[in-house]
Design an enzyme around this catalytic site. Structure first.
Site, PDB file in Angstrom:
ATOM      1  CG  ASN B  79      -1.804  -1.105   1.297  1.00 56.86           C
ATOM      2  OD1 ASN B  79      -1.725  -2.068   2.193  1.00 56.86           O
ATOM      3  ND2 ASN B  79      -2.756  -1.200   0.338  1.00 56.86           N
ATOM      4  CB  ILE B  87       0.650   6.642   2.534  1.00 56.18           C
ATOM      5  CG1 ILE B  87       2.148   6.705   2.958  1.00 56.18           C
ATOM      6  CG2 ILE B  87       0.013   5.584   3.398  1.00 56.18           C
ATOM      7  CD1 ILE B  87       2.160   7.816   4.195  1.00 56.18           C
ATOM      8  CB  CYS B  88      -3.225   3.407  -0.837  1.00 62.04           C
ATOM      9  SG  CYS B  88      -4.780   2.967  -1.046  1.00 62.04           S
ATOM     10  CG  LEU B  89      -4.321   5.001   5.988  1.00 62.61           C
ATOM     11  CD1 LEU B  89      -4.717   3.436   6.304  1.00 62.61           C
ATOM     12  CD2 LEU B  89      -3.163   5.401   6.999  1.00 62.61           C
TER      13      LEU B  89
END
Lengths: 381, 194
Positions: B79, B87-89
């Site tokens: 991620n 960042i994939c959040l």
């Protein structure tokens, strides 16, 4: 100041002077102007030969604001025809006797403080000493007479009719034990001697208001500590007065200041995000709430929250809805609107029931149309 | 405008219990809107032992808009982009809430390190590897942690030593390594091109 000082005898005379009118024929003042409606049944004389009553009652009672310009006669009390004092009933002393130790000048000068604190004294017929004046007549011969007269009078009347010492009620009575007036019982809440020992209703009322005030103080103290979950500051310690307000969410109990929660819910800072699922939710628990209730206090129980909500809605109910505009416009919130929907002629908008055709040809009345039902399906593009 | 009072409060709060959480936020420059956050790699993961730097930029809408965060330290994670550090959040995007703070956001990133979401990847290559060849993934992630996330003096000295042996002056090697975030290969490339 000597000219007004009255002995206890003449005090009685003042009180009973009104009665004297019945016995002495005095020209009717309405008759003078040709406007007496009572005609021959009038208690006062309709005979021009009788002397008119143009004695100034204000001067007689101790002060006349007009002074020398007064168009009524300023007659000294002693000059008045006096009745034997024994004939004066005691209760007249109470209802009519003015504070005898006041000089007109004193009253005029101290008009400010007097109007505030002396009311009780005036009503009870007690000598009054303004707080800033020395109690100079305490030792004077004449005052002692009045004092004795007063104490005699106090014995006659029911203690419930006597008001309590307001010096003691305010915290400190300079006369202490020697005070001839009742010192109130100590209120356990406000810690002041302000409970009347002989008036149970007044006691109850005082306790009630005192308790209420204490509770509000407690709530306010508690509210001082509450921090907004967004700006992390104490809500009631913010800079401007407008910011020192909580924004209560209907569905949950997380504290925010009104500006933070409104800012978040307006969602103006981001685009392309679903309004309902993001901005209408509580930033802490993400519970969906449809409205924010502004409040200057925070609550600790459900009932308190309900009280805040009820008073808020009641307040809005009294304000005319600007969308409805006295019937000229249409309010998008319809029946669910918090504001008042009133026409120009004063009548309120009637709630129109919605009839829905049911599948089996029967008609159903759609009840409880809630704004949230629509908002739930609403998607902002 | 960025709520600077809140940022200051957050910094104070965060640095108070740095011993417990291991999460640290410091200023990058003079401005309160550019910050560096550091998080320790979670124990029991390939990132254990590493210290990860996260570049934080606060936008004008903060705290009503999420802070912009990306890894400054290279990290091998489904991620997190192995190239840019993006960042994939969700909480850094549409699920942001003003009740979240820099510290809680960094904690979430730390949690993301220990619980990757390969179904919603940022770096497709890493995600593929995570799903198909988990063993290799763990190996690579551990290697990257060892290489980039450990700034122990020993590792740094080793790198300097290596490059100095190649014939570069030590001062230049040190500055180049610092500039490239202690990335040996990038530093070598840079040294060769200069």
């Amino acid at each position: 100041m000597g000219e007004i000082d009255a002995s206890s005898d003449s005090l009685v005379a003042i009180c009973t002077y009104t009665l004297a009118f019945i016995f002495f024929r005095v020209l009717c003042k309405f008759f003078i102007h040709g406007a007496c409606l009572k005609g021959e049944y009038c208690e006062f004389s309709h005979d021009w030969k009788d002397p008119p009553n143009n004695v100034c009652t204000y001067y007689k009672n101790g002060l006349c604001a007009c002074g020398s310009r007064c168009r009524y006669k300023h007659v000294k009390v002693s000059e008045q025809p006096s009745l034997p004092s024994s004939s004066a009933p005691a209760q007249h002393l109470l209802s009519a006797s003015p504070p005898t130790t006041l000089s007109p000048g004193m009253l005029a000068d101290d008009a400010g403080p007097l109007s505030g604190i002396s009311y009780e004294y005036m009503a009870s017929g007690r000598p009054f000493y303004p707080a800033n004046q020395p109690v100079r007549s305490e030792n004077s011969e004449h005052h002692d007479v009045a004092e004795i007269d007063n104490t005699v009078e106090l014995k006659i009347i029911n203690p419930a009719d006597q008001s309590i010492c307001s010096f003691a009620a305010a915290g400190n009575c300079p006369r202490g034990e020697n005070c001839p007036y009742i010192h109130g019982d100590l209120c356990p809440i406000c810690a002041k001697h302000c409970l009347h020992p002989f008036r149970p209703r007044e006691r109850e009322e005082h306790m009630k208001t005192c308790e209420k005030r204490q509770k509000r103080l407690d709530i306010l103290k508690y509210s001082q500590e509450i921090e907004c979950s967004v700006c992390l500051e104490r809500v009631l310690s913010k800079e401007t007065a407008a910011e020192r307000k909580f924004g209560i969410l209907f569905e949950c109990d997380h504290p925010f200041c009104i500006s933070c929660i409104r800012n978040w819910r307006s969602g103006s800072t981001s685009s392309g995000v679903d309004m309902n699922s993001t901005f209408r939710t509580c930033p802490v628990c993400r519970k969906l709430s449809y409205f924010v209730i502004p409040s200057v206090i925070w609550y600790s129980t459900k009932e308190e929250k309900q009280d805040i909500l009820d008073s808020y809605r009641a307040k809005l109910r009294s304000i005319n809805c600007k969308h409805f505009d006295f019937g000229n416009g249409t309010c998008p919130f319809g029946n669910s609107c918090f504001y008042k929907h009133q026409y120009h002629d004063g009548h309120l908008e009637e709630v129109v029931l919605r009839h829905l055709g049911h599948e089996d040809a029967s008609t159903v009345i759609a009840k409880n149309i809630r704004l949230s039902d629509f908002l739930g399906n609403l998607r902002i593009r | 405008m960025v709520d600077l009072a809140r940022v200051q409060k957050e910094l104070h709060e965060c640095n108070r219990d740095v011993q417990v959480s291991g999460i640290n936020v410091t200023l990058k420059g003079d401005s309160l809107t550019h910050l560096i956050g550091t998080i320790p790699g979670p124990i029991g993961t390939p990132y254990e032992g590493g210290t990860f730097k996260i570049d934080i930029t606060l936008t004008d809408g903060y705290p009503f808009e999420p802070p912009k965060m990306k890894f400054a330290t290279k990290v091998w994670h489904p991620n997190i982009s192995s190239q840019s550090g993006a960042i994939c959040l969700d909480i850094l995007k549409d699920q942001w809430s003003p009740a979240l703070t820099l510290k809680t956001a960094l904690l979430s990133i730390q949690a993301l390190l220990s619980a990757p979401e390969p179904d919603d990847p940022q770096d497709a290559v890493v995600a593929q590897q995570y799903l198909r060849d988990h063993q290799t993934f763990v190996g690579t992630a551990r290697y990257w942690t060892e290489t980039f996330a450990k700034t122990s003096t020993l590792a740094a000295d080793e790198k300097i030593q290596k490059l100095v042996e190649m014939g570069f002056p030590e001062a230049q090697v040190r500055s180049t390594l610092e500039a490239t975030g202690w990335d040996e290969n990038m530093a070598l490339e840079k040294l060769l091109s200069s």
